[in-house]
Design a protein around this motif. Sequence first.
Motif, short mmCIF file in Angstrom:
data_model
loop_
_atom_site.label_atom_id
_atom_site.label_comp_id
_atom_site.label_asym_id
_atom_site.label_seq_id
_atom_site.Cartn_x
_atom_site.Cartn_y
_atom_site.Cartn_z
N SER A 279 5.00 -7.49 1.32
CA SER A 279 3.63 -6.97 0.90
C SER A 279 2.76 -6.86 2.01
O SER A 279 2.71 -7.58 3.27
CB SER A 279 3.10 -7.87 -0.22
N SER A 280 1.70 -6.03 1.98
CA SER A 280 0.65 -5.95 2.82
C SER A 280 -0.63 -6.18 2.53
O SER A 280 -0.98 -6.41 1.36
CB SER A 280 0.50 -4.52 3.46
N TYR B 150 3.53 -2.69 -1.60
CA TYR B 150 4.82 -3.64 -1.71
C TYR B 150 6.13 -2.56 -1.19
O TYR B 150 6.29 -1.46 -1.62
CB TYR B 150 4.98 -4.01 -3.07
N TRP B 151 7.09 -3.43 -0.68
CA TRP B 151 8.14 -2.82 -0.37
C TRP B 151 9.27 -3.64 -0.64
O TRP B 151 9.41 -4.76 -0.63
CB TRP B 151 8.43 -2.30 1.05
N TYR B 152 10.53 -3.03 -1.06
CA TYR B 152 11.55 -3.94 -1.75
C TYR B 152 13.10 -3.44 -0.86
O TYR B 152 12.97 -2.14 -0.57
CB TYR B 152 11.76 -3.94 -3.16
N SER B 153 13.84 -4.28 -0.85
CA SER B 153 15.06 -3.88 -0.26
C SER B 153 16.32 -5.01 -0.95
O SER B 153 15.92 -6.14 -1.51
CB SER B 153 14.96 -4.37 1.32
N SER C 127 5.10 0.21 -5.54
CA SER C 127 3.58 0.80 -6.21
C SER C 127 2.79 -0.31 -5.75
O SER C 127 3.12 -1.25 -4.75
CB SER C 127 3.63 0.34 -7.71
N THR C 128 1.42 -0.30 -5.79
CA THR C 128 0.45 -1.11 -5.54
C THR C 128 0.59 -2.26 -6.17
O THR C 128 0.55 -2.36 -7.41
CB THR C 128 -0.93 -0.29 -5.47
N PHE C 129 0.43 -3.66 -5.50
CA PHE C 129 0.37 -4.96 -5.88
C PHE C 129 -1.14 -5.49 -6.17
O PHE C 129 -2.03 -5.09 -5.38
CB PHE C 129 1.16 -5.82 -5.15
N PRO D 20 5.75 -4.34 -8.58
CA PRO D 20 4.45 -4.22 -9.24
C PRO D 20 4.42 -3.48 -10.38
O PRO D 20 3.43 -3.59 -11.18
CB PRO D 20 3.60 -3.23 -8.09
N ALA D 21 5.40 -2.72 -10.71
CA ALA D 21 5.47 -1.89 -11.97
C ALA D 21 6.18 -2.73 -13.16
O ALA D 21 6.00 -2.21 -14.36
CB ALA D 21 6.49 -0.52 -11.78
#
Length: 377
Positions: free
Chosen positions: A293-294, A299-302, A312-314, A351-352
């Motif tokens: 997260s930033s 947010y990014w996932y892997s 999405s935005t957290f 986030p969703a």
Amino acid sequence: MATTKIITEVTDLNAAGSTNGLKMPTGTAYSGTPTAGMVRNDTTGSSQSSSSTMQHYNGTEWKNFVNKNPYTSIAKWVACTGSGLAYTTDLTAATGWTSVSSQPFSTRGEGPPLWNGIAWVAPGRGGNSMAYSSDGVTWTGLNTGGGGAGANIGWNGTYWLLTADNGAYYTSDATGATGWTAVTNSLNGLTAANANNIIWDGTQWVVAGNKLWYVVGSSPNGTRVSIPVSASDWAQLAWQGPTGNFIIGTRDGTPMRGYYMTAGDGTGLTASSGSLAGVQSGCIATSTGAGLSSTNNNYWYSSDGASYTTGSTFTGSGISANYNGTITVTTAPSSDSIKIITGENINQNLPALSSTSTGLGVSLRSIASDRDYYRFV
């Protein structure tokens, strides 16, 4: 060929209500010539008010097996919050969140906290740098080193390791109550502002701070070795467990950078791919997923840290996650809500997902369970 015979008494060891199987002897204690490894029941002794004492012979003398009650934590989840610490006794983490009645930190908890099977230890800021508890409910603050600001905590079965504003400290006291000593291998250059996780992987300590390091051997005071991620500011670290990767996010520029490595000593260190943006602020992992997260709430996932998908935005610039063997619970520090995931699949757009309010009315900075899977082995 010799024939081995197995008598009836040892062919049904797990039968309900059965008295067959391996049994300690009754009657008076064995008084013949012992050999190392022998076990006996001494009816002339007592342990914790028992009527006899089990003993083993170590080659020199008979030594007692001491009865001890198993340690259990009343709290099943503990969170470091914007005002200190909170807990719930609910395994599902959905209900019963309560702020600790006598807070050990006057500013906030940091974290994540950690349960080692005997005690909880949590880092924090304000008056004390850490706190310890035998049950997760009642806590005692300790200003280790006099800094009043702790960042992260780790445990490897023998030592606790704490990073704090004024250095790093360790103790072999499993309760965390005594014996804290300054680390002298340059880990004491860390500060609470840039010490962002401590992991014991079964072989070495791996510590993220203004750089990324591992410490050779089980002692936190062992030789410190740098891992060459290109971070000029600081890194964050999470671990997928013994069969997965170390997940790394760095704050050495905009956009932030992601890395992963296959072992704690830097083996397989590789830059991640994906459209990362903003300034790094959070890093999480389970065996089946990873997330970054930033500070602009993205947010990014892997699945493994190699390639990231944009989510999405957290709500909240940082993120914490913990898997207890049944569910994964995630937090974001601008909110008192959590996300509860069945299993450990965080390789998805977190986030969703729907949120559950803890009702604490204070932000949650980090979270841990008393069945933590990926903080130590």
